[in-house]
Design an enzyme around this catalytic site. Structure first.
Site, PDB file in Angstrom:
ATOM      1  N   ASP A 344       0.816  -1.219   0.000  1.00 50.82           N
ATOM      2  CA  ASP A 344       0.000   0.000   0.000  1.00 50.82           C
ATOM      3  C   ASP A 344       0.852   1.273   0.000  1.00 50.82           C
ATOM      4  O   ASP A 344       0.309   2.373  -0.152  1.00 50.82           O
ATOM      5  CB  ASP A 344      -0.958  -0.005   1.199  1.00 50.82           C
ATOM      6  CG  ASP A 344      -1.993  -1.127   1.066  1.00 50.82           C
ATOM      7  OD1 ASP A 344      -2.282  -1.552  -0.068  1.00 50.82           O
ATOM      8  OD2 ASP A 344      -2.502  -1.592   2.107  1.00 50.82           O
ATOM      9  N   ARG A 417      -5.665   6.428  -1.341  1.00 49.48           N
ATOM     10  CA  ARG A 417      -4.206   6.597  -1.254  1.00 49.48           C
ATOM     11  C   ARG A 417      -3.707   7.584  -2.321  1.00 49.48           C
ATOM     12  O   ARG A 417      -2.707   8.265  -2.129  1.00 49.48           O
ATOM     13  CB  ARG A 417      -3.498   5.254  -1.334  1.00 49.48           C
ATOM     14  CG  ARG A 417      -3.945   4.327  -0.202  1.00 49.48           C
ATOM     15  CD  ARG A 417      -2.916   3.404   0.347  1.00 49.48           C
ATOM     16  NE  ARG A 417      -3.562   2.398   1.188  1.00 49.48           N
ATOM     17  CZ  ARG A 417      -3.814   2.543   2.493  1.00 49.48           C
ATOM     18  NH1 ARG A 417      -3.451   3.627   3.134  1.00 49.48           N
ATOM     19  NH2 ARG A 417      -4.423   1.583   3.163  1.00 49.48           N
TER      20      ARG A 417
HETATM   21  C1  S3P Z   1      -4.910  -5.986   3.122  1.00 48.35           C
HETATM   22  C2  S3P Z   1      -4.062  -6.675   2.284  1.00 48.35           C
HETATM   23  C3  S3P Z   1      -3.549  -6.085   1.039  1.00 48.35           C
HETATM   24  C4  S3P Z   1      -3.609  -4.574   1.074  1.00 48.35           C
HETATM   25  C5  S3P Z   1      -4.945  -4.078   1.512  1.00 48.35           C
HETATM   26  C6  S3P Z   1      -5.273  -4.574   2.905  1.00 48.35           C
HETATM   27  C7  S3P Z   1      -5.438  -6.675   4.311  1.00 48.35           C
HETATM   28  O1  S3P Z   1      -4.341  -6.552  -0.044  1.00 48.35           O
HETATM   29  O2  S3P Z   1      -3.292  -4.038  -0.185  1.00 48.35           O
HETATM   30  O3  S3P Z   1      -4.974  -2.655   1.525  1.00 48.35           O
HETATM   31  O4  S3P Z   1      -5.976  -6.002   5.200  1.00 48.35           O
HETATM   32  O5  S3P Z   1      -5.311  -7.892   4.362  1.00 48.35           O
HETATM   33  P1  S3P Z   1      -4.068  -7.986  -0.764  1.00 48.35           P
HETATM   34  O6  S3P Z   1      -4.386  -9.070   0.194  1.00 48.35           O
HETATM   35  O7  S3P Z   1      -4.989  -7.984  -1.943  1.00 48.35           O
HETATM   36  O8  S3P Z   1      -2.629  -7.945  -1.158  1.00 48.35           O
END
Ligand code: S3P
Length: 459
Positions: A344, A417
């Site tokens: 992120d 973001r």
């Molecule tokens: C998150 C995992 C990430 C991240 C998202 C939040 C989470 O996504 O980008 O903002 O809380 O598990 P992905 O699991 O798709 O990588």
């Protein structure tokens, strides 16, 4: 709503960033799965996490929000600081196997969309649909639908790939699953399903991803083992990939949980301090789980003066103070092993790279195309519109650093973001940045502008 961020003189002072979004979602869901009452301290009161409280209420949990947790902060407010800022929430759970059938509006919350079906799939009677806003409707859910089907649930989605997602619960059986993409959301979904399955479920990650779910489930009494699954990609700064084994459970119990400050929100202010001459910012109460803070290794490698001191723990999550000061930066390379630990924050890496000497290349980050916007396209187009020399690649981007950024206008495409990226770009730019669609920041960081203001005018 448009908001303009003018070039800043310096950011100085200290503050506590808002509560962690990822951990807030999980706290609400695990509390709803629990057998008793859970007190959640410092829950994030933002659009995404309000969707999660509404969802667990629809499933039968009793949710009692209380006023902001002003008393949770034991230090008196100081210049540029504020109390923890989250809310107290009390959740009486419905228990592991008694979620009520419901239609759930996840709003913009991808984490809710992808994690919750794991619990619902194991309910032996009932049907659920999950849908959300326009951006959610473009986010792939086949990544959870397919393994949940393998476990025995009936899961359907539009074009076999996109929301709305419909789940018909069933008795589940354990699977041994290797994630095709390094996703903490998919891992978490399958761990929740594993609690309800016959036999031991294993989930293996190709690269390490955030482990908040594992920590929280353990605290709630789940029987979970974490093994090293080897490091397929040896890259400086990466952690070993892991295999998680989870046994079925009869009940979960989590009396209380405190949510730490959100590293991903703090990261915007830390990078602002690194980019704006004369700045020094201290960010307190920040979650510093090693599976979240990949940005720190990258910025340090680029030459940033950024320190972390572990100060406390919020339950099973480490918490610390970050101190970031203005620094001269050099370009760097970021590959697949570091990507999930920084997923992120990669938009901020792109911004920092504009101010660095030399080239920065991010690869192995194709997943960025599936976030609240296609973040390879929106970051590259957005920063290029401000004067950056940046090119998109299939799985990342390449930036030619020039030491500065002109400024102009940046459209957020409804992505929180991007809104905060535009704001920080404005503070560090020569001409300022008008951020079009700035209201998107509310998804994860209500009060962002006020916090920036506090650092620009310390008392
Ligand atoms: C998150 C995992 C990430 C991240 C998202 C939040 C989470 O996504 O980008 O903002 O809380 O598990 P992905 O699991 O798709 O990588």
């Amino acid at each position: 709503m448009d908001e303009t961020f003018k070039p800043a003189d310096a950011l100085r002072g200290r503050l506590t960033p808002p509560p962690d979004k990822s951990i807030s979602h999980r706290a609400a869901i695990v509390a709803a799965m629990g057998a008793g009452e859970t007190a959640i301290h410092n829950y994030l009161d933002a659009a995404d996490t309000r969707s999660t409280l509404a969802a667990i209420s629809a499933l039968g949990a009793d949710v009692q929000p209380a006023p902001p947790s002003r008393t949770a902060d034991t230090t008196p407010p100081v210049a540029g600081n504020r109390p923890l800022g989250g809310v107290e929430v009390r959740v009486r759970g419905v228990g592991l196997r008694a979620a009520r059938p419901a239609s759930i509006d996840v709003g913009n919350a991808g984490t809710l969309l992808r994690i919750l079906p794991g619990w619902l799939a194991g309910q032996e009677a009932g049907e659920w649909t999950l849908d959300g806003d326009e951006s959610i409707r473009g986010r792939p859910v086949d990544r959870v639908a397919q393994p949940l089907r393998e476990m025995g649930a009936t899961v359907t989605c539009r074009d076999d790939r996109l929301p709305p997602l419909a789940v018909v619960g069933a008795p589940l059986h354990a699977i041994d699953y290797r994630l095709p993409v390094a996703s903490a959301q998919v891992k978490s979904c399958l761990l929740l399903a594993g609690l309800l399955a016959q036999g031991e479920t294993t989930v293996t990650e190709p690269q390490p991803t955030r482990d908040h779910t594992e920590r929280m489930l353990r605290a709630a009494g789940a029987n979970l083992a974490i093994e090293d699954a080897g490091t397929p990609i040896a890259i400086r700064g990466s952690l070993p990939a892991r295999r998680v084994r989870i046994a079925p459970a009869e009940r979960l119990e989590l009396d209380a949980i405190t949510v730490p400050g959100d590293f991903s929100s703090a990261a915007f202010l830390a990078v602002a301090a690194v980019l704006v001459p004369g700045s020094r910012v201290e960010l307190e109460g920040v979650g510093i789980n090693p599976t979240r803070v990949g940005l720190l290794g990258i910025l340090t490698r680029m030459g940033a003066a950024i320190d972390v001191v572990e100060t406390a723990a919020a339950g099973s999550e480490p918490v610390g103070t970050l101190t970031a000061s203005h620094s001269r930066l050099e370009g760097t390379r970021i590959g697949a092993g570091e990507v999930p630990l920084t997923i992120d924050e990669l938009p901020l890496v792109a911004l920092a790279a504009c101010f660095a000497e030399g080239d920065t290349v991010v690869s192995g980050a194709e997943e960025l195309r599936h976030k609240e916007s296609d973040r390879i396209a929106t970051v590259v187009d957005g920063l290029r519109g401000l004067g950056a020399e940046i090119e998109a690649t299939d799985d990342g981007f390449a930036v030619k650093g020039s030491g500065s950024l002109r400024g102009g206008a940046l459209d957020t495409a409804g992505d929180h973001r991007l809104a905060m990226l535009g704001a920080i770009a404005g503070l560090a730019s020569s001409d300022g940045v008008e951020v079009n669609g700035f209201e998107a920041a509310e998804v994860s960081y209500p009060g962002f502008s006020a916090d920036v203001e506090a650092l620009l005018r310390p008392a």
